[in-house]
Motif scaffolding. Structure first.
Motif, short mmCIF file in Angstrom:
data_model
loop_
_atom_site.label_atom_id
_atom_site.label_comp_id
_atom_site.label_asym_id
_atom_site.label_seq_id
_atom_site.Cartn_x
_atom_site.Cartn_y
_atom_site.Cartn_z
N ALA A 65 -8.44 -8.35 -5.53
CA ALA A 65 -8.52 -7.43 -6.67
C ALA A 65 -8.64 -5.99 -6.20
O ALA A 65 -7.97 -5.09 -6.72
N ASN A 66 -9.48 -5.76 -5.18
CA ASN A 66 -9.64 -4.40 -4.65
C ASN A 66 -8.35 -3.88 -4.05
O ASN A 66 -8.00 -2.71 -4.22
N MET A 71 -4.77 0.16 -3.22
CA MET A 71 -3.54 0.41 -2.49
C MET A 71 -2.35 0.46 -3.46
O MET A 71 -2.20 -0.42 -4.28
N ASN A 72 -1.55 1.48 -3.32
CA ASN A 72 -0.37 1.63 -4.14
C ASN A 72 0.85 1.34 -3.25
O ASN A 72 1.38 2.23 -2.59
N ARG A 75 4.19 3.31 -3.77
CA ARG A 75 4.04 4.70 -3.34
C ARG A 75 4.06 4.78 -1.81
O ARG A 75 4.63 5.71 -1.24
N MET A 76 3.45 3.80 -1.16
CA MET A 76 3.43 3.77 0.30
C MET A 76 4.86 3.59 0.84
O MET A 76 5.27 4.29 1.77
N VAL A 77 5.61 2.67 0.25
CA VAL A 77 6.99 2.45 0.68
C VAL A 77 7.83 3.71 0.45
O VAL A 77 8.61 4.11 1.32
N MET A 100 -6.07 3.97 2.68
CA MET A 100 -6.41 3.00 3.71
C MET A 100 -7.90 2.96 4.05
O MET A 100 -8.49 1.87 4.05
N PRO A 101 -8.56 4.09 4.34
CA PRO A 101 -9.99 3.99 4.66
C PRO A 101 -10.83 3.53 3.46
O PRO A 101 -11.85 2.87 3.65
N VAL A 102 -10.38 3.85 2.25
CA VAL A 102 -11.11 3.37 1.07
C VAL A 102 -11.04 1.85 1.03
O VAL A 102 -12.06 1.16 0.83
N MET A 103 -9.86 1.30 1.21
CA MET A 103 -9.70 -0.15 1.18
C MET A 103 -10.46 -0.81 2.31
O MET A 103 -11.13 -1.83 2.12
N LEU A 104 -10.38 -0.25 3.50
CA LEU A 104 -11.10 -0.82 4.64
C LEU A 104 -12.61 -0.76 4.42
O LEU A 104 -13.33 -1.70 4.78
N GLY A 105 -13.10 0.31 3.82
CA GLY A 105 -14.53 0.42 3.52
C GLY A 105 -14.98 -0.64 2.53
O GLY A 105 -16.03 -1.26 2.70
#
Length: 130
Positions: A65-66, A71-72, A75-77, A100-105
């Motif tokens: 879910a997170n 992550m978009n 948009r990344m592609v 990326m750091p938000v997701m990793l956190g």
């Protein structure tokens, strides 16, 4: 005026938007199923193992879910494609990389919570709750 009020309310913690869903625990069902195949195990240990299993399942769902919230992918592609063609905007790269750091956190926090739950559930003697 509104921004100042928000900063006053949140203080040094900063402002954050967050979506949380309740988890629907299934330990009772898991214990009932496990009792049929591990009847040699005492009920308290079975309950703790079931809680550990349910915690793992909850973390997997939470990570998924997170990931979709933070992550978009399109948009990344697009940013990578623009980078390859030389037409990328620096701000777009910053937006993509900042995800990326938000997701990793979030993943790290979820896994630490799971680790604590597993240690508690799988210990020989349950730790006393404070």
């Amino acid at each position: 005026m509104v921004i100042a009020h928000v900063h006053e309310l949140v203080g040094t913690n900063g402002f954050s938007l967050n979506l949380r869903w309740p988890t629907l625990r299934q330990e009772a069902w898991d214990v009932a199923v496990a009792n049929q195949s591990a009847s040699w195990m005492d009920a308290e240990r079975m309950r703790r193992y079931s809680a550990a299993y349910a915690g793992q399942r909850d973390i997997v769902a939470s990570l998924g879910a997170n990931l979709s919230l933070v992550m978009n992918g399109p948009r990344m592609v697009d940013a990578i494609t623009d980078l390859r063609t030389g037409s990328v905007q620096p701000r777009e790269i910053l937006h993509v990389i900042s995800q990326m750091p938000v997701m990793l956190g979030q993943a790290k926090d979820n896994l630490q919570t799971l680790e604590q739950g597993l240690q508690s559930a799988l210990a020989d003697e349950p730790k006393a709750q404070s």
